[in-house]
Motif scaffolding. Structure first.
Motif, PDB file in Angstrom:
ATOM      1  N   SER A   1       0.825  -1.212   0.000  1.00  0.00           N
ATOM      2  CA  SER A   1       0.000   0.000   0.000  1.00  0.00           C
ATOM      3  C   SER A   1       0.860   1.263   0.000  1.00  0.00           C
ATOM      4  CB  SER A   1      -0.927   0.012   1.233  1.00  0.00           C
ATOM      5  OG  SER A   1      -0.174   0.126   2.424  1.00  0.00           O
ATOM      6  N   LEU A   2       2.079   1.153   0.557  1.00  0.00           N
ATOM      7  CA  LEU A   2       2.964   2.322   0.629  1.00  0.00           C
ATOM      8  C   LEU A   2       3.733   2.562  -0.666  1.00  0.00           C
ATOM      9  CD1 LEU A   2       4.660   2.133   4.138  1.00  0.00           C
ATOM     10  CD2 LEU A   2       3.153   3.932   3.313  1.00  0.00           C
ATOM     11  N   SER A   3       4.259   1.460  -1.240  1.00  0.00           N
ATOM     12  CA  SER A   3       5.197   1.602  -2.348  1.00  0.00           C
ATOM     13  C   SER A   3       4.602   2.298  -3.564  1.00  0.00           C
ATOM     14  CB  SER A   3       5.742   0.231  -2.760  1.00  0.00           C
ATOM     15  OG  SER A   3       4.676  -0.620  -3.122  1.00  0.00           O
ATOM     16  N   GLY A   4       3.291   2.233  -3.723  1.00  0.00           N
ATOM     17  CA  GLY A   4       2.687   2.862  -4.895  1.00  0.00           C
ATOM     18  C   GLY A   4       2.288   4.311  -4.693  1.00  0.00           C
ATOM     19  N   LYS A   5       2.480   4.826  -3.500  1.00  0.00           N
ATOM     20  CA  LYS A   5       2.050   6.203  -3.215  1.00  0.00           C
ATOM     21  C   LYS A   5       3.045   7.219  -3.761  1.00  0.00           C
ATOM     22  CE  LYS A   5      -0.800   5.345   0.885  1.00  0.00           C
ATOM     23  NZ  LYS A   5      -2.063   5.736   0.251  1.00  0.00           N
ATOM     24  N   SER A   6       2.513   8.184  -4.499  1.00  0.00           N
ATOM     25  CA  SER A   6       3.361   9.257  -5.032  1.00  0.00           C
ATOM     26  C   SER A   6       3.443  10.418  -4.052  1.00  0.00           C
ATOM     27  CB  SER A   6       2.803   9.750  -6.370  1.00  0.00           C
ATOM     28  OG  SER A   6       1.474  10.211  -6.202  1.00  0.00           O
TER      29      SER A   6
ATOM     30  N   GLY B   1       6.929   7.139  -1.093  1.00  0.00           N
ATOM     31  CA  GLY B   1       6.492   5.808  -0.670  1.00  0.00           C
ATOM     32  C   GLY B   1       7.666   4.881  -0.464  1.00  0.00           C
ATOM     33  N   GLN B   2       8.573   4.839  -1.456  1.00  0.00           N
ATOM     34  CA  GLN B   2       9.748   3.974  -1.347  1.00  0.00           C
ATOM     35  C   GLN B   2      10.684   4.435  -0.234  1.00  0.00           C
ATOM     36  OE1 GLN B   2      11.745   3.333  -5.071  1.00  0.00           O
ATOM     37  NE2 GLN B   2       9.938   2.457  -6.067  1.00  0.00           N
TER      38      GLN B   2
ATOM     39  N   ILE C   1      11.391   1.957   7.234  1.00  0.00           N
ATOM     40  CA  ILE C   1      10.838   0.826   7.983  1.00  0.00           C
ATOM     41  C   ILE C   1      11.789  -0.373   7.911  1.00  0.00           C
ATOM     42  CG2 ILE C   1       8.932  -0.844   8.080  1.00  0.00           C
ATOM     43  CD1 ILE C   1       7.128   1.449   7.002  1.00  0.00           C
ATOM     44  N   TYR C   2      12.334  -0.626   6.721  1.00  0.00           N
ATOM     45  CA  TYR C   2      13.285  -1.729   6.544  1.00  0.00           C
ATOM     46  C   TYR C   2      14.506  -1.533   7.447  1.00  0.00           C
ATOM     47  CZ  TYR C   2      17.070  -4.381   4.336  1.00  0.00           C
ATOM     48  OH  TYR C   2      18.150  -5.205   4.111  1.00  0.00           O
ATOM     49  N   ASP C   3      15.081  -0.328   7.430  1.00  0.00           N
ATOM     50  CA  ASP C   3      16.271  -0.043   8.242  1.00  0.00           C
ATOM     51  C   ASP C   3      15.987  -0.220   9.733  1.00  0.00           C
ATOM     52  OD1 ASP C   3      17.742   0.505   5.999  1.00  0.00           O
ATOM     53  OD2 ASP C   3      17.488   2.684   6.113  1.00  0.00           O
ATOM     54  N   LYS C   4      14.796   0.190  10.174  1.00  0.00           N
ATOM     55  CA  LYS C   4      14.436   0.070  11.590  1.00  0.00           C
ATOM     56  C   LYS C   4      14.308  -1.395  12.005  1.00  0.00           C
ATOM     57  CE  LYS C   4      14.175   4.508  12.300  1.00  0.00           C
ATOM     58  NZ  LYS C   4      15.235   5.175  13.093  1.00  0.00           N
ATOM     59  N   ILE C   5      13.735  -2.214  11.119  1.00  0.00           N
ATOM     60  CA  ILE C   5      13.589  -3.639  11.436  1.00  0.00           C
ATOM     61  C   ILE C   5      14.954  -4.318  11.467  1.00  0.00           C
ATOM     62  CG2 ILE C   5      12.664  -5.854  10.612  1.00  0.00           C
ATOM     63  CD1 ILE C   5      10.211  -4.361   9.658  1.00  0.00           C
ATOM     64  N   VAL C   6      15.834  -3.957  10.532  1.00  0.00           N
ATOM     65  CA  VAL C   6      17.198  -4.498  10.542  1.00  0.00           C
ATOM     66  C   VAL C   6      17.881  -4.160  11.864  1.00  0.00           C
ATOM     67  CG1 VAL C   6      19.496  -4.347   9.494  1.00  0.00           C
ATOM     68  CG2 VAL C   6      17.481  -4.468   8.035  1.00  0.00           C
TER      69      VAL C   6
END
Length: 478
Positions: free
Chosen positions: A15-20, A71-72, A78-83
Motif C-alpha cells: 500500500s505504501l510503495s505505490g504512493k506518489s 512511498g519507497q 521501515i526496513y532499516d528500523k527492522i534491521v
C-alpha cells in the motif's frame, strides 16, 4: 517462517510503495498498523515503543515528505528500523585459529533444543574446515548422552562422554585434554538444562564455564516462546554473561516476537537459527535478510546460496550440454525436482522469493504439482523417462494407476515437460532469450507478481545460471 507478521507487513508495504505522495496522516496510520502487527507478534512493548517513536520522527522529516518517491523512502526507513531491531549485521562465533583450541558452551532450559543445536553447529563448523568435538555434559536428562552420541555418529563427529559420570565439570575438563591430544580445535559443550531456571543448574553452569573458559557462551532458546525467550536470555546473561543466542524452531515461528525483541532488550546477537528437522537446517542469522522476508521482499541471496550448496557443478555442466543438444529427458526433470527438494521445504523456498514471501502456502503448490509430478515420473520405466515419445495411451493409463493420479495429470506433465524442454533449448542457444527471461522475472518480482514466467518451473529456477556477462548492479538489494 514468520508467516503471520510477514503477511501483515507485505500488505502494508504494497500500500505504501505505490504512493506518489505521503502525508503525516499516512505516516501515523501506517505506523499504527505496524505497532499492532508487532504487538500481535508478541514483540516486547519497550521494543515496539522505541520502533514507533523513531520511525515517526524520521518519517515526518523532509527526507520523506519531499522525496521524489516518498512511498519507497518510507519503506526504506521501515526496513532499516527492522534491521536495527534484529541486530544490524551478521555476527559470527569468536573462534580462534585452527591451531588454537576454541570452546563453545551451549546453555538453555530443558526442551529448547540444545543437543540438536550442538550437532547441527558441529556439522556446520566441520563443513567450514574445523575439527569439532561434542562433549556430553548433560548428565541430568535421561538418554541425553546417548542422543548426542547418535547425532555425533550421524555426522561423523567424535563425542566425548564418561560412562556413569556424575560430575559435569570433570567431564568438561577431561574433554579439553582429549581434544588437545586428538588435534580437535573446536569443543562444543552440551550442558544440562532444567524446566525452569534454578540455583542448582546455574551453579553447575558457572563452574563448567570457569573450568573450560569458553570463547562463546551461547543460549539456545525456543523461538516459539516469544517474549519468554527474552526473559530467559536476561536471566542467563546476568549470571553467565552470554555472547549470543541460537533460536531453534524458527521455521515454526509464525510471529517472530523473540527474534524482534532479543537484540534490543539483551544487546546479545542472534548467531544462528534452526530452520527444520534435518541436520543441514541450520543457518547463520542475517538481520538484513530476515528483515527482507518480514517485509515480503524475499531473500534472493539465501536462495542462491542454497542452490549453490545443493547443485552438483559437474551434473549442471552435463545438464547444460544435454539441453544444448536437445537431449533433456524426463529422468533429468525428475533429478531437478529432487534437487529442489534438497534446498529445503517448498515453503522455505517460496518465502525467499520476492513477491511470494508470506503470500503462498506451499500446500497449495504440492496439491497441484510437485509431489504428484515426482510420483508420475517415478511410475515410468527408465525407457519411458529417456524417450517420452513412446508413452502412448495404454502406457499413460498404467502410469496414472501406478502413481495414484489420473491420465489427465499424466498428459499435463508430459505437455509441461515438452514446453520446458523447448524453453530450455531456446535459453541455452539464445542469449537474447536469456536476457528477456531475466527481465520478465525482475518485472514479475518487482511488481509483487505471484507467478514465474510462462514455461518456467521451480527446477529451472533452482539451477538457472545468469547469462554470461549479466550481473546485478553494485549494492543492489531486493
Amino acid at each position: 517462517m514468520l508467516e503471520k507478521i510477514t503477511g501483515t507487513f507485505s500488505d502494508i508495504m504494497r500500500s505504501l510503495s505505490g504512493k506518489s505522495k505521503i502525508t503525516e496522516k499516512n505516516i501515523e496510520e501506517t505506523v499504527e498498523q505496524i505497532k499492532m502487527a508487532l504487538l500481535e507478534a508478541d514483540v516486547n512493548l519497550r521494543v515496539v515503543r522505541r520502533f514507533v517513536n523513531s520511525t515517526v520522527e524520521e518519517a515526518k522529516g523532509e527526507k520523506v515528505l519531499k522525496a521524489v518517491n516518498p512511498g519507497q523512502q518510507f519503506v526504506k526507513i521501515i526496513y532499516d528500523k527492522i534491521v536495527a531491531m534484529l541486530g544490524d549485521k551478521k555476527t559470527d562465533l569468536s573462534l580462534k585459529g585452527p591451531d588454537t583450541q576454541s570452546v563453545v558452551m551451549l546453555l538453555g532450559l530443558q526442551g529448547s533444543g540444545k543437543t540438536t543445536a550442538a550437532h547441527k553447529l558441529a556439522y556446520r563448523l566441520q563443513k567450514d574446515g574445523r575439527r569439532p568435538l561434542l562433549v556430553a555434559c548433560d548428565l541430568v536428562r535421561p538418554a541425553a548422552v546417548e542422543q548426542l552420541c547418535v547425532l555425533g555418529q550421524k555426522i561423523n563427529v567424535p563425542v566425548y562422554k564418561e560412562d556413569g559420570a556424575k560430575d559435569a565439570v570433570k567431564v568438561a575438563k577431561d574433554a579439553l585434554d582429549y581434544a588437545r591430544k586428538n588435534g580437535l580445535d573446536t569443543v562444543i559443550v552440551d550442558t544440562a538444562g532444567r524446566l525452569q531456571i534454578d540455583e542448582v543448574m546455574m551453579k553447575e553452569l558457572v563452574n563448567i564455564k570457569k573450568a573450560v573458559n569458553p570463547v562463546d557462551s551461547v543460549l539456545v532458546a525456543d523461538s516459539m516462546t516469544g517474549q519468554n525467550a527474552v526473559d530467559i536470555a536476561k536471566s542467563f546473561d546476568e549470571q553467565l554473561g552470554l555472547t549470543g543466542v541460537i533460536l531453534t524452531k524458527f521455521d515454526s515461528d509464525a510471529r517472530g516476537g523473540a527474534a524482534l525483541s532479543l537484540k534490543t532488550i539483551t544487546n546479545k546477537p542472534i548467531l544462528f537459527i534452526g530452520t527444520g528437522e534435518k541436520t543441514e537446517d541450520f543457518e547463520p542469522f542475517h538481520p538484513e535478510r530476515i528483515a527482507s522476508r518480514i517485509l515480503g521482499m524475499g531473500d534472493v541471496v539465501s536462495l542462491v546460496e542454497k542452490a549453490q550448496e545443493t547443485v552438483n557443478q559437474e551434473q549442471a555442466v552435463k545438464l547444460q550440454q544435454k539441453m544444448m543438444r536437445n537431449e533433456f529427458t524426463l529422468q533429468d526433470m525428475l533429478e531437478q525436482l529432487q534437487s529442489v527438494k534438497k534446498m529445503g521445504s517448498m515453503q522455505q523456498i517460496l518465502d525467499m522469493m520476492p513477491g511470494l514471501a508470506g503470500q503462498i502456502n506451499a500446500d497449495q503448490i504440492d496439491k497441484n504439482g510437485l509431489k504428484r509430478q515426482e510420483a508420475i515420473i517415478q511410475s515410468m520405466t527408465m525407457k519411458e523417462r529417456m524417450n517420452h515419445l513412446i508413452i502412448g495411451p495404454s502406457r499413460r493409463k498404467r502410469i496414472a494407476r501406478g502413481s495414484g493420479t489420473s491420465v489427465q495429470e499424466v498428459n499435463k506433465l508430459i505437455k509441461q515437460f515438452e514446453k520446458t524442454k523447448l524453453t530450455m533449448k531456446k535459453l541455452t542457444r539464445n542469449r537474447g532469450a536469456q536476457a528477456k527471461l531475466m527481465q520478465q522475472m525482475a518485472g514479475a518480482m518487482g511488481a509483487g507478481g505471484m507467478g514465474l514466467p510462462a514455461g518456467m518451473d521451480m527446477s529451472q529456477l533452482a539451477n538457472m545460471k545468469l547469462p554470461k556477462g549479466f550481473s546485478l548492479p553494485k549494492g543492489f538489494k531486493f
